[in-house]
Motif scaffolding. Sequence first.
Motif, PDB file in Angstrom:
ATOM      1  N   VAL A  41       8.507 -78.752 -47.465  1.00  0.00           N
ATOM      2  CA  VAL A  41       7.148 -78.328 -47.861  1.00  0.00           C
ATOM      3  C   VAL A  41       6.207 -79.532 -47.989  1.00  0.00           C
ATOM      4  O   VAL A  41       5.188 -79.620 -47.301  1.00  0.00           O
ATOM      5  N   CYS A  42       6.563 -80.445 -48.856  1.00  0.00           N
ATOM      6  CA  CYS A  42       5.671 -81.571 -49.143  1.00  0.00           C
ATOM      7  C   CYS A  42       6.062 -82.762 -48.259  1.00  0.00           C
ATOM      8  O   CYS A  42       6.486 -83.798 -48.750  1.00  0.00           O
ATOM      9  N   THR A  43       5.938 -82.569 -46.971  1.00  0.00           N
ATOM     10  CA  THR A  43       6.413 -83.578 -46.015  1.00  0.00           C
ATOM     11  C   THR A  43       5.440 -84.751 -45.929  1.00  0.00           C
ATOM     12  O   THR A  43       4.308 -84.668 -46.396  1.00  0.00           O
ATOM     13  N   SER A  71       0.091 -73.064 -48.257  1.00  0.00           N
ATOM     14  CA  SER A  71       1.063 -72.036 -48.669  1.00  0.00           C
ATOM     15  C   SER A  71       1.928 -72.480 -49.847  1.00  0.00           C
ATOM     16  O   SER A  71       2.745 -71.706 -50.335  1.00  0.00           O
ATOM     17  N   CYS A  72       1.736 -73.696 -50.310  1.00  0.00           N
ATOM     18  CA  CYS A  72       2.597 -74.234 -51.377  1.00  0.00           C
ATOM     19  C   CYS A  72       2.290 -73.544 -52.712  1.00  0.00           C
ATOM     20  O   CYS A  72       1.127 -73.406 -53.107  1.00  0.00           O
ATOM     21  N   THR A  73       3.340 -73.157 -53.424  1.00  0.00           N
ATOM     22  CA  THR A  73       3.145 -72.454 -54.697  1.00  0.00           C
ATOM     23  C   THR A  73       2.586 -73.374 -55.795  1.00  0.00           C
ATOM     24  O   THR A  73       2.158 -72.892 -56.834  1.00  0.00           O
ATOM     25  N   LEU A  74       2.610 -74.663 -55.550  1.00  0.00           N
ATOM     26  CA  LEU A  74       2.083 -75.597 -56.560  1.00  0.00           C
ATOM     27  C   LEU A  74       0.622 -75.964 -56.306  1.00  0.00           C
ATOM     28  O   LEU A  74       0.046 -76.767 -57.041  1.00  0.00           O
ATOM     29  N   ASN A  75       0.025 -75.414 -55.267  1.00  0.00           N
ATOM     30  CA  ASN A  75      -1.268 -75.961 -54.814  1.00  0.00           C
ATOM     31  C   ASN A  75      -2.408 -75.880 -55.836  1.00  0.00           C
ATOM     32  O   ASN A  75      -3.340 -76.664 -55.774  1.00  0.00           O
ATOM     33  N   LYS A  76      -2.313 -74.970 -56.789  1.00  0.00           N
ATOM     34  CA  LYS A  76      -3.401 -74.888 -57.786  1.00  0.00           C
ATOM     35  C   LYS A  76      -3.223 -75.911 -58.902  1.00  0.00           C
ATOM     36  O   LYS A  76      -4.147 -76.186 -59.659  1.00  0.00           O
ATOM     37  N   TYR A 112      -2.933 -83.681 -55.563  1.00  0.00           N
ATOM     38  CA  TYR A 112      -3.187 -83.976 -54.155  1.00  0.00           C
ATOM     39  C   TYR A 112      -3.530 -82.701 -53.370  1.00  0.00           C
ATOM     40  O   TYR A 112      -4.429 -82.681 -52.529  1.00  0.00           O
ATOM     41  N   GLY A 113      -2.816 -81.616 -53.699  1.00  0.00           N
ATOM     42  CA  GLY A 113      -3.081 -80.342 -53.035  1.00  0.00           C
ATOM     43  C   GLY A 113      -4.504 -79.868 -53.317  1.00  0.00           C
ATOM     44  O   GLY A 113      -5.217 -79.413 -52.411  1.00  0.00           O
ATOM     45  N   GLN A 114      -4.939 -79.994 -54.570  1.00  0.00           N
ATOM     46  CA  GLN A 114      -6.296 -79.602 -54.941  1.00  0.00           C
ATOM     47  C   GLN A 114      -7.335 -80.430 -54.181  1.00  0.00           C
ATOM     48  O   GLN A 114      -8.314 -79.904 -53.661  1.00  0.00           O
TER      49      GLN A 114
HETATM   50  S1  SF4 Z   1       0.186 -78.694 -52.892  1.00  0.00           S
HETATM   51 FE1  SF4 Z   1       1.009 -80.656 -53.612  1.00  0.00          FE
HETATM   52  S2  SF4 Z   1       3.196 -80.312 -53.805  1.00  0.00           S
HETATM   53 FE2  SF4 Z   1       2.382 -78.674 -52.529  1.00  0.00          FE
HETATM   54  S3  SF4 Z   1       2.614 -79.429 -50.428  1.00  0.00           S
HETATM   55 FE3  SF4 Z   1       0.537 -79.974 -51.097  1.00  0.00          FE
HETATM   56  S4  SF4 Z   1       0.772 -82.066 -51.889  1.00  0.00           S
HETATM   57 FE4  SF4 Z   1       2.821 -81.188 -51.784  1.00  0.00          FE
END
Ligand code: SF4
Length: 255
Positions: A224-226, A234-239, A243-245
């Motif tokens: 996922v976090c390549t 699609s990552c469940t941690l994105n919120k 970095y995802g934000q």
């Molecule tokens: S939202 Fe964060 S943890 Fe998820 S893939 Fe993106 S950088 Fe990685």
Amino acid sequence: VVKSGEVRKFPSRSFREREHKIFWTSRNAARTCRPPSFLRGFFVHYARRNLRPLPWRDKSVSPFHLLLAEVLLVQTKADDVARIWPKMILRYPAPDALHKSRVSTLVRLLQPLGLQNQRARSLKTISATLLQRFQGAVPGRVDHLLSIRHIGLYTAAAVACFKFAQRVPIVDANTLRVLGRITGHKSGKDLRRSKEIWSLAWALLPRKNCALHNYGLLDFAGQVCTVNQPQCLSCTLNKKCAYGQQRLVGGSVGA
Ligand code: SF4
């Protein structure tokens, strides 16, 4: 899990010494580290759903054969190791068989992985040390494993955790990248020197299911976090991930 572009590098001696130091000092610092609550149990949960069925992860695999796999995984993709490893364990059931093997035989066997001369010498040294200092057994403690030449921190922690149920983090460039991105930690490129991230890696370890947690973190980093294409959309941690934000709000993530 190692994918293209995410290989573990052979570190220099001075780097290894700094890395060993930070591994132990960050364990103490972890006592005051408060990990984000959304990460508690996250990687165990991830592993339960997405664990890669790599052959050396099978519970019946001996510590010696896991050690072989982890040594081969340095600078190599897991899929490539999975092609060679079954031949290695058939030929070398224990350290004495490996020790007796000709270097030329080992080199031939390891050729498809590359770095065959270096790897053959390393494996010969490791098997000799296991016989001379550990009666042919693989030690279960990280410090004992690290005392063996050619065994690095990643390999030592993986063997200690996965085979001897030691509660230690598996820390490499991939897992540090994931933790650094989630927390928004800015330490330039070299997170391996960041005591905060190492402390977080220690603090996140669950009391139970430590191996599953580490498998989950490794697989999340590889799936996922390549390195180059984190799947933030699609990552469940994105919120909750810094970095995802940044990527989602900044519009740098394609649909
Ligand atoms: S939202 Fe964060 S943890 Fe998820 S893939 Fe993106 S950088 Fe990685």
